[in-house]
Design an enzyme around this catalytic site. Structure first.
Site, mmCIF file in Angstrom:
data_model
loop_
_atom_site.group_PDB
_atom_site.id
_atom_site.type_symbol
_atom_site.label_atom_id
_atom_site.label_comp_id
_atom_site.label_asym_id
_atom_site.label_seq_id
_atom_site.Cartn_x
_atom_site.Cartn_y
_atom_site.Cartn_z
ATOM 1 N N GLY B 320 0.294 10.793 -2.847
ATOM 2 C CA GLY B 320 1.129 9.973 -1.976
ATOM 3 C C GLY B 320 0.707 10.132 -0.528
ATOM 4 O O GLY B 320 -0.486 10.283 -0.216
ATOM 5 N N SER B 321 1.689 10.155 0.350
ATOM 6 C CA SER B 321 1.381 10.141 1.789
ATOM 7 C C SER B 321 0.741 11.428 2.274
ATOM 8 O O SER B 321 0.220 11.461 3.397
ATOM 9 C CB SER B 321 2.659 9.891 2.578
ATOM 10 O OG SER B 321 3.187 8.647 2.187
ATOM 11 N N THR B 322 0.757 12.476 1.480
ATOM 12 C CA THR B 322 0.072 13.693 1.927
ATOM 13 C C THR B 322 -1.429 13.469 2.014
ATOM 14 O O THR B 322 -2.156 14.259 2.603
ATOM 15 C CB THR B 322 0.328 14.886 0.971
ATOM 16 O OG1 THR B 322 -0.134 14.534 -0.323
ATOM 17 C CG2 THR B 322 1.812 15.224 0.895
ATOM 18 N N PHE B 323 -1.878 12.344 1.427
ATOM 19 C CA PHE B 323 -3.300 12.009 1.451
ATOM 20 C C PHE B 323 -3.702 11.354 2.769
ATOM 21 O O PHE B 323 -4.865 11.196 3.064
ATOM 22 C CB PHE B 323 -3.585 11.074 0.270
ATOM 23 C CG PHE B 323 -5.034 10.838 -0.013
ATOM 24 C CD1 PHE B 323 -5.886 11.891 -0.345
ATOM 25 C CD2 PHE B 323 -5.577 9.562 0.039
ATOM 26 C CE1 PHE B 323 -7.220 11.672 -0.630
ATOM 27 C CE2 PHE B 323 -6.915 9.336 -0.244
ATOM 28 C CZ PHE B 323 -7.733 10.398 -0.582
#
Lengths: 387, 638
Positions: B320-323
């Site tokens: 998700g947005s941790t990427f």
């Protein structure tokens, strides 16, 4: 003429009892005692350093047997001549009796319980056969020995008990009887070609005889031919015995230190395989010493025979000596894996009362021959020269 | 007559001598045979006799211990008492067992089994009556020993995990050797011998195993032991010191225990030491030591939350947005975007016929790089990823440790997936689509990573070095344990300025107002963390759903369709030391569910460090207050 030296009473050959004891072959007695002593020591070791259960009983039997041996030795040889056929028939009847009893009872019963003593008729027969054949051939001239009809009775005398013993079944004793009988035939002068004929016939009969062997006897022979075939089964005894002997090496592992014997890898160490135990604990040196003692005893038997003036005595002497030799040879050859396991004990050393008795009685006869060597006996069994 | 007799005598003499000669030959034969056996072949038979007599027995070595970084025992060997009976030493097996039954419970089945076994074996062979006696039972049997002839109490060793489920996944467990694990090493064939089947126990099995001792005993033909001839004690296995901090580990487990299924990793960003590694739910590894029951095994296997799986290294999730840090860094490094370049987010981006939505309906407006991370704007990444291209993004992801094994010393690590154009052509036989780059840029689609990889990524961002995680303080090899040289990880080959910008943006997430992770910030001076939330979809949101009911709330969905909640962070912000990642399976929003857990773990790690250094944390009371009243999370991104 030997009789001329003793003109006492009616019997010119009479020897006073004290004199007979003096004439007794004490060297031979000593050799026998030495062999038995080795036996006691090995039985003591077999019981892990205890007189129980074997050594002490063996000593008592030896004491009784040795006394009997001396009594027999000092008894006039002519008495034994006269008793020869009688003892043979008694032994034969007893053999038939155990055969019948064995049929009624179960399995192989080889003895008659006399209460204080268990009599094995086959053991009695070993001695009686020698006596009976010696008496028979004593009565034959060299020409007579060449006549085939005259050879038929002694052949039957050998075959009848052999057949009975084989049925028991006791292959070892059968072999001893036939071989012991054959020795007397040989000494009496039966032609060599006749032996060859009989031997050839016997070899031809092996395939037939094979079928009469019991399963365990067949296995013994098969195992002998290839002991490694079945190392945990029937070949186990021979293999372990060879290991025990071989690991003994030159000087052995020491008294009571034989690992094969004391850890029970060696079967029957107090009876049939006692030589193995000796070989393991005392090595080649110990084994050779024992073999040497046996050789001395056998040589002594020959000396006695060759000095003897009467045919009966000569035949009896070589007869019992040969039986003794056969015991020794078969047992030692067996434990060293040279012949099949046939269940013959090592004379004077193995634990066992009856064999001890047989051997001592036969040595008694041998000594009787020696003491009475100068007595000449006629073919009819009387004093020689008086008929 | 006399003449005849002397003829006969001569014949007799001749024949007797021939016979005697024959006997002489035979006796010589015996002597020769004796010489052959006892002299020529003696060595061979001596060996055979020793083989008969001497039995070599293996003495299993004590298995090496496993401790945490401060020496607290994690895997030990417990004395395990069992009681055995020797048939030949008791007059009546049944009677003895019945008396024993009154002292310690056996039950009729046991008595029957033992009686049967004892009758079948040789009389001197001990038969086990009962295993795992308590010390109290041992004492009671000991007191009654005179009434119990033939009973012996034997002490063995069995593996014990004092922490139970707390370290199940990391330590693994030991169990009896299976048929296919036999290597010919006779040690493995000893009854009751156990080897590592999972976790550290498996990875370092050879080092932990030690070397077997031997005992030479003299046995008789029946196999009875007569005496011991020689004894050579083996070497016990090496002690393995782990990098884990037991206290932090316990706290991590406790913190995850409210969730159905979750994983967390805390590591030191400088040396890659993993301080806590947790996967929830867990199992009790002690259950395996003496053979796990069928029922328990089935319940573990059939549990939908997969307690046997170590999700921290075997679980792969869309990050998700941790990427987004990866994508942004790739763009900065490639010079495709500048830090202050702005893109406009109106809530969606159209590419061809497809429309790609931002999680925030209505959009974020103008976004630069810092704000895009702080607010987790999706459209910004749709915009820049088209320019960067998937292969550059993938290269940066690999540089940060994604898409490849971290090399952690645990079995069955999964490497996740970072897609490239080539990968798709080779694996799927299809061309890469432009829209897939957009999906990948927000950590969805093909992109998969393990919690450990996400933690490693965070550590690399924080340290600027290619940190690799590991679990043991020392170098452990089958040959032994050597102390680990302070590992110098290579530089990441990324501009320090760009890294600082990314870290600053992550700081914005938690420590700036309206940052998506502001609610999960650490409000203690000097301990602040910088992080990034992630909420990854596991289902497809259809156009119809958007138009009719609107995007369904997680709470209205069945558990397995809910979003995964992720959060990664490092702390302290100004001098990073720890990195942490938490994934809560189907937990919902990353910043609301995973964020607070990360905050607590990083805080705990720092507190423990301060406490251990003798420096009391500045205001412990504050932190306690904070934990009691966590500010409500501002928002959750989609």
């Amino acid at each position: 003429m030997a009789g001329s030296r003793f003109r006492i009473g009616e019997d010119p050959d009479y020897v006073p009892i004290g004199r007979r004891l003096l004439l007794l072959n004490w060297t031979l007695v000593l050799l026998i005692a030495a062999l038995s002593g080795i036996g006691f020591a090995m039985l003591y070791s077999a019981a892990n350093g205890s007189l129980q259960p074997w050594a002490e009983r063996q000593m008592m039997r030896f004491a009784v047997g040795a006394a009997l041996m001396i009594i027999i030795a000092v008894t006039d040889i002519r008495v034994w001549l006269k008793l020869a056929y009688f003892s043979y028939f008694v032994a034969l009847i007893l053999l038939v009796a155990v055969e019948i009893k064995g049929d009624i009872g179960m399995g192989a019963q080889r003895w008659i319980n006399l209460g204080f003593f268990q009599l094995q008729p086959s053991e009695l027969m070993k001695i009686s056969l020698v006596l009976a054949l010696a008496r028979y051939f004593h009565g034959l001239t060299p020409e007579d020995v060449g006549r085939i009809p005259l050879l038929i009775p002694p052949i039957l005398m050998v075959l009848a008990p052999s057949a009975l013993v084989l049925r028991q079944p006791d292959l070892g004793t059968t072999l001893l009887l036939i071989a012991g009988g054959g020795v007397i035939f040989w000494l009496a002068g039966v032609r060599i070609w006749k032996f060859a004929l009989v031997l050839g016939t016997a070899l031809a009969a092996i395939p037939i005889g094979w079928q009469f062997l019991r399963e365990y006897q067949k296995n013994r022979v098969l195992t002998f031919l290839n002991p490694e075939n079945d190392p945990l089964g029937a070949g186990y005894h021979i293999t372990q015995s060879k290991i025990a002997l071989g690991s003994g090496g030159l000087f052995g592992k020491g008294f009571m230190l034989g690992s094969q014997s004391h850890l029970n890898f060696l079967p029957e160490k107090q009876t049939d395989f006692i030589f193995t135990m000796l070989g393991e604990e005392f090595g080649l040196v110990g084994g050779m010493a024992l073999l040497g003692l046996y050789a001395l005893v056998i040589t002594y038997g020959y000396v006695i025979a060759l000095r003897c003036q009467n045919q009966f005595g000569r035949l009896v002497a070589i007869g019992v000596t040969s039986t003794f030799f056969l015991y020794v040879f078969i047992n030692i050859a067996m434990v060293m894996g040279l012949i099949p396991v046939v269940g013959v004990p090592l004379p004077l050393v193995s634990y066992g009362g009856t064999v001890m008795m047989t051997i001592l009685v036969s040595f008694g006869l041998l000594m009787s021959v020696s003491i009475h060597r100068d007595i000449r006996i006629s073919r009819q069994g009387n004093d020689d020269g008086r008929n | 007559m006399w003449h005849r007799d002397s003829d006969r005598f001569r014949l007799f003499t001749r024949r007797a001598l021939m016979l005697g000669a024959g006997k002489g030959v035979l006796l010589t034969g015996l002597a020769a045979r004796m010489y052959y056996l006892q002299v020529l072949e003696s060595d061979r038979y001596q060996t055979l006799a020793d083989e008969n007599r001497i039995s070599h027995r293996l003495l299993p070595p004590p298995r090496g211990l496993v401790t945490d970084r401060f020496g607290a025992p994690l895997a030990v060997n417990r004395q395990n008492y069992h009681i055995m009976i020797v048939r030949e030493q008791t007059p009546d097996v049944r009677r003895t067992l019945e008396i024993l039954d009154q002292i310690i419970e056996l039950g009729p089945d046991t008595i029957e089994r033992v009686e049967r076994d004892a009758a079948r074996r040789r009389s001197f062979v001990p038969v086990t009556v009962r295993d795992n006696l308590t010390w109290d039972e041992v004492a009671r049997v000991g007191v009654n020993a005179p009434d119990l002839p033939g009973l012996i109490i034997d002490a063995g060793r069995s593996r014990d995990y004092p922490e139970g489920p707390h370290l199940a996944h990391t330590l693994g467990y030991v169990a009896a050797v299976s048929e296919k694990e036999l290597t010919g090493d006779p040690l493995l064939e000893l009854p009751g011998f156990t080897i590592g089947k999972n976790g550290i126990e498996k990875v370092y099995d050879l080092a932990l195993r030690g070397t077997a001792g031997t005992s030479q005993v003299e046995v008789n033909a029946l196999g009875r032991v007569i005496r011991e001839l020689e004894r050579e004690e083996g070497d016990s296995g090496n002690t393995v010191v782990m990098t884990l901090d037991l206290e932090l580990q316990r706290y991590t487990n406790q913190r995850l225990s409210d969730q159905e299924s979750a994983a967390a990793v805390v590591m030191d960003i400088h040396n890659g030491e993993v301080l806590a590694l947790s996967s929830h739910p867990a199992y009790d590894p002690n259950a395996f030591t003496n053979g796990i029951s069928h029922k328990l095994w089935n319940s573990l296997v059939n549990n939908p939350y997969a307690p046997l799986s170590n999700k921290a290294v075997n679980g792969t999730y869309a990050p998700g947005s941790t990427f987004k840090m990866c994508v942004a860094l790739a763009g900065l490094e490639a010079g495709i975007i500048s830090p202050n370049q702005k893109f406009f987010c109106n809530g969606h981006l159209d590419l061809g016929n497809a429309r790609f939505h931002c999680w925030k309906r209505g959009g974020h407006g103008w976004m630069n790089m810092h704000d895009s991370i702080k607010h987790s704007c999706d459209v910004y990444y749709y915009e820049i990823s088209q320019k960067i291209g998937i292969d550059r993004i993938a290269a940066m992801a690999n540089k940060l440790g994604l898409g490849e094994d971290t090399g952690i010393d645990l079995p069955n690590e999964r490497s996740g997936l970072i897609p490239t154009k080539d990968w798709k052509e080779i694996q799927l036989g299809k061309r890469w689509q432009g829209g897939e780059t957009l999906i990948a840029s927000i950590g969805q689609g093909y992109v998969l990573a393990t919690p450990l990889q996400l933690c490693t990524m965070t550590a690399r961002l924080a340290s600027g070095k290619a940190v690799r995680p590991h679990l043991t303080r020392d170098n452990v090899t089958p040959e032994g344990v050597t102390s680990r040289q302070a590992e110098e990880f290579p530089e990441l080959q990324v501009s320090r300025a760009n890294l600082a910008r990314i870290r600053d943006a992550m700081n914005g997430v938690t420590n700036e107002l309206r940052g998506t992770g502001h609610g999960a910030r650490i409000a203690i001076k000097g301990m602040e963390m910088a992080g990034k939330s992630g909420t990854s979809q596991v289902r497809r949101i259809t156009m119809r759903e958007r138009q009719t009911t609107g995007v369904l709330d997680n709470n209205d969905l069945p558990w397995k369709y809910r979003d995964h909640a992720l959060f990664v962070a490092f702390a302290p912000v100004d001098n990073p030391r720890y990195a942490c990642s938490v994934v809560v399976e189907h937990g919902g929003g990353g910043s609301s569910v995973a964020g607070p857990i990360v905050r607590d773990l990083l805080l705990k790690a720092q507190e423990l460090q301060s406490a251990r250094q003798g420096i009391s944390a500045a205001d412990q009371a504050n932190s306690a207050n904070l934990r009691r009243n966590p500010a409500h999370s501002d928002q959750d991104e989609g």
